[in-house]
Design an enzyme around this catalytic site. Structure first.
Site, PDB file in Angstrom:
ATOM      1  N   ASP A 247      -0.885  -5.785   3.542  1.00 23.78           N
ATOM      2  CA  ASP A 247      -0.080  -4.923   2.690  1.00 23.78           C
ATOM      3  C   ASP A 247       1.376  -5.129   3.110  1.00 23.78           C
ATOM      4  O   ASP A 247       1.806  -4.623   4.147  1.00 23.78           O
ATOM      5  CB  ASP A 247      -0.520  -3.466   2.867  1.00 23.78           C
ATOM      6  CG  ASP A 247       0.371  -2.496   2.092  1.00 23.78           C
ATOM      7  OD1 ASP A 247       1.371  -2.937   1.501  1.00 23.78           O
ATOM      8  OD2 ASP A 247       0.054  -1.285   2.093  1.00 23.78           O
TER       9      ASP A 247
ATOM     10  N   LYS B 232      10.989  -2.422  -3.543  1.00 24.60           N
ATOM     11  CA  LYS B 232      11.467  -1.963  -2.231  1.00 24.60           C
ATOM     12  C   LYS B 232      12.365  -3.055  -1.630  1.00 24.60           C
ATOM     13  O   LYS B 232      13.440  -3.304  -2.155  1.00 24.60           O
ATOM     14  CB  LYS B 232      10.281  -1.626  -1.333  1.00 24.60           C
ATOM     15  CG  LYS B 232       9.389  -0.508  -1.914  1.00 24.60           C
ATOM     16  CD  LYS B 232       8.271  -0.149  -0.956  1.00 24.60           C
ATOM     17  CE  LYS B 232       7.175   0.652  -1.601  1.00 24.60           C
ATOM     18  NZ  LYS B 232       7.309   2.095  -1.333  1.00 24.60           N
TER      19      LYS B 232
ATOM     20  N   CYS C  73       2.040   9.563   2.062  1.00 19.09           N
ATOM     21  CA  CYS C  73       0.809   8.908   1.572  1.00 19.09           C
ATOM     22  C   CYS C  73       0.039   8.176   2.675  1.00 19.09           C
ATOM     23  O   CYS C  73      -0.711   7.245   2.375  1.00 19.09           O
ATOM     24  CB  CYS C  73       1.099   7.898   0.461  1.00 19.09           C
ATOM     25  SG  CYS C  73       1.941   8.589  -0.944  1.00 19.09           S
TER      26      CYS C  73
HETATM   27  C1  LIG Z   1       2.749   0.610   3.199  1.00 21.10           C
HETATM   28  C2  LIG Z   1       2.745   0.836   1.733  1.00 21.10           C
HETATM   29  N1  LIG Z   1       1.721   0.351   1.003  1.00 21.10           N
HETATM   30  C3  LIG Z   1       1.685   0.514  -0.329  1.00 21.10           C
HETATM   31  C4  LIG Z   1       2.679   1.188  -1.012  1.00 21.10           C
HETATM   32  C5  LIG Z   1       2.555   1.321  -2.484  1.00 21.10           C
HETATM   33  O1  LIG Z   1       3.594   0.681  -3.128  1.00 21.10           O
HETATM   34  P1  LIG Z   1       3.758   0.870  -4.708  1.00 21.10           P
HETATM   35  O2  LIG Z   1       4.059   2.316  -4.919  1.00 21.10           O
HETATM   36  O3  LIG Z   1       4.887  -0.016  -5.085  1.00 21.10           O
HETATM   37  O4  LIG Z   1       2.472   0.492  -5.329  1.00 21.10           O
HETATM   38  C6  LIG Z   1       3.749   1.719  -0.284  1.00 21.10           C
HETATM   39  C7  LIG Z   1       4.858   2.460  -0.920  1.00 21.10           C
HETATM   40  O5  LIG Z   1       4.788   3.451  -1.524  1.00 21.10           O
HETATM   41  C8  LIG Z   1       3.771   1.535   1.114  1.00 21.10           C
HETATM   42  O6  LIG Z   1       4.782   2.014   1.830  1.00 21.10           O
END
Ligand SMILES: Cc1ncc(COP(=O)(O)O)c(C=O)c1O
Lengths: 391, 75
Positions: free
Chosen positions: A180, A206, A344
């Site tokens: 990830d 990001k 999250c």
């Molecule tokens: C570590 C990590 N994984 C996944 C995501 C998910 O990213 P997105 O919201 O662009 O799908 C995020 C950010 O929200 C994140 O910080």
């Protein structure tokens, strides 16, 4: 204090802002001129749209050093890519390992597959600094382990996972490594040939400095995923099955052309500035901020402090102050934007010892200046002093 | 000259990639919608002069561009 000229946005780990100027223009130009549905019929406008997608794919392949651009699949964000990777790889009976630092975009799809009785899972614990226990990982890998999911960089404290060691362990046991890279793409160098990652999920909004609604999944050659989303590709239209060729195999439906046109400019900006330069500048700023924050009484910084083991994402708590309240005071009294709560990633907060209250996360970006950080540190010192006075 | 020759590709990706490959050569070509008289899995075709067809095909094959079919001359 005059905040007019300051950049007080410290939530770049959620989404980077502002974007490099050309990002806005490219998205607008695409919307105005390059419309038409890429991959469908071949009008001149459509071909212009196809060119933008082609260029985005080439730019991303170059960025991650993927030899074959057709292994870069466009998705709508990291979440989408992670779902595609997990659901396209896993089969009933598989065993999956993941670290405690994973985001809900990994935890929830895995939880769903597990509750449906399809897979078994096991968590690799992490230290209070957010680093995975590699001995535990080695013991946990078994014959049925199909996949190891690793959050490259913690979205809470910036801790960098030891990908190289984890990849070696996974591969030795015949497991696929899913990385990830939501927080690391555009922040740390990623070379899928130097480090042969099987699946790399990233988001465009990001560190890659592009618009929301963009992202992708790199799929190592030789690894073929089940299509997670099926539908029109503009190719092999007479067949009622998804084409097998990449990237169409995984890329049904109209893509985010304007977003991808903007993302190309985000990548260009990073290439012009140099990823290494961006990283060292960010780490210098981060060291500056840490040095200003550490003497503040009652303030605790979480995660690794050593610059080689983290990015500029920083989490803190203040003794006796609820983090939601602290975030609110920063914004209402000082105009400072942070992100509070669990971000999250509930298991990561457990590992860091900040569950269930969470932390205040501060994430500077490429456009943050030292003066902005001085103002931020000053605000936190004032709040701490106020707290000490009022008790 | 009597009409053009056409190349079709399995996917849009290859169609667009021909531009980058052929820009390095002196051949003239154009990406166009696939003519109605031919059928292709992707909607974009390469149109060129029939005298260049063999050379263009060779250049593209060397650059790993997958070609689906070639046609021509078509009016
Ligand atoms: C570590 C990590 N994984 C996944 C995501 C998910 O990213 P997105 O919201 O662009 O799908 C995020 C950010 O929200 C994140 O910080």
């Amino acid at each position: 204090m005059n905040t007019e000229s300051r950049n007080l946005y410290f939530d770049n780990a959620a989404t980077s802002w502002p974007k490099p100027e050309p990002v806005y223009g490219a998205a607008e130009r695409y919307l105005r001129r390059a419309s038409g549905n890429p991959g469908r019929t071949g009008s001149t406008q459509t071909i212009a749209a196809e060119r933008a997608l082609y260029q985005a794919r080439e730019s991303l392949a170059r960025f991650f050093n993927a030899a074959d651009p057709s292994r870069i699949v466009f998705t709508f964000n990291a979440t989408d890519a992670l779902n595609m990777a997990l659901k396209g790889t896993l089969a009933p009976g598989d065993h999956v390992l993941y670290t405690a630092m994973e985001h809900n975009s990994v935890l929830r799809p895995l939880g769903g597959l597990k509750r449906a009785g399809l897979i078994s899972t096991q968590m690799i614990p992490c230290s209070e600094e957010g680093l995975p226990d590699l001995d535990f990982l080695e013991r946990a890998l078994r014959r049925r382990t199909r996949l190891l999911a690793v959050n490259h960089v913690s979205n809470i404290c910036g801790a960098i996972a030891p990908l190289k060691e984890m990849l070696a362990l996974a591969h030795r046991h015949g497991a696929v490594l899913l990385v990830d890279a939501a927080q690391s793409a555009g922040v740390l160098p990623i070379d899928v040939q130097a480090l042969p990652i099987d699946l790399l999920a990233f988001t465009g909004h990001k560190g890659l400095l592009g618009p929301a609604g963009t992202g992708g999944l790199y799929v190592r050659p030789g690894l073929e995923l089940k299509p997670w989303r099926e539908g029109g590709t503009g190719s092999f239209s007479e067949q009622d099955r998804q084409p097998e060729s990449m990237p169409e195999r995984l890329e049904a439906g109209t893509l985010n052309g304007p977003g991808l046109a903007g993302l190309i400019e985000g990548l260009n900006f990073i290439e012009e500035q140099g990823l290494e330069q961006i990283r060292s500048r960010e780490m210098a700023l981060s060291a500056y901020l840490r040095a200003k924050l550490s003497p503040i009484p009652g303030l605790t910084l979480h995660g690794p402090a050593e610059p080689s083991r983290c990015t500029a994402v920083l989490s803190l708590t203040m003794a006796g102050v609820d983090c939601g309240e602290l975030g609110y005071t920063l914004e209402s009294a000082y105009g400072i934007l942070s992100r509070t709560g669990l971000h999250c990633a509930p298991l990561a907060h457990r590992a860091l010892g900040t569950f269930p209250e969470g932390t205040v996360r501060l994430s500077p970006g490429v456009f943050t200046a030292e003066a902005d950080l001085a103002y931020l540190a000053g605000a936190l010192a004032e709040i701490a002093k106020d707290k000490a006075r009022k008790g | 000259m009597d009409g053009y020759c056409y190349l079709t590709f399995p996917t849009v990706y290859f169609a667009i990639r021909t531009e980058a490959v052929l820009r390095e050569t002196s051949h003239s070509f154009k990406l166009v919608p696939v003519p109605r008289s031919i059928s292709s899995s992707c909607g974009t075709a390469l149109r060129c002069s029939c005298t260049d067809l063999t050379a263009i095909k060779e250049t593209l094959t060397q650059a790993n561009v997958s070609i689906e079919n070639s046609y021509g001359p078509l009016p």
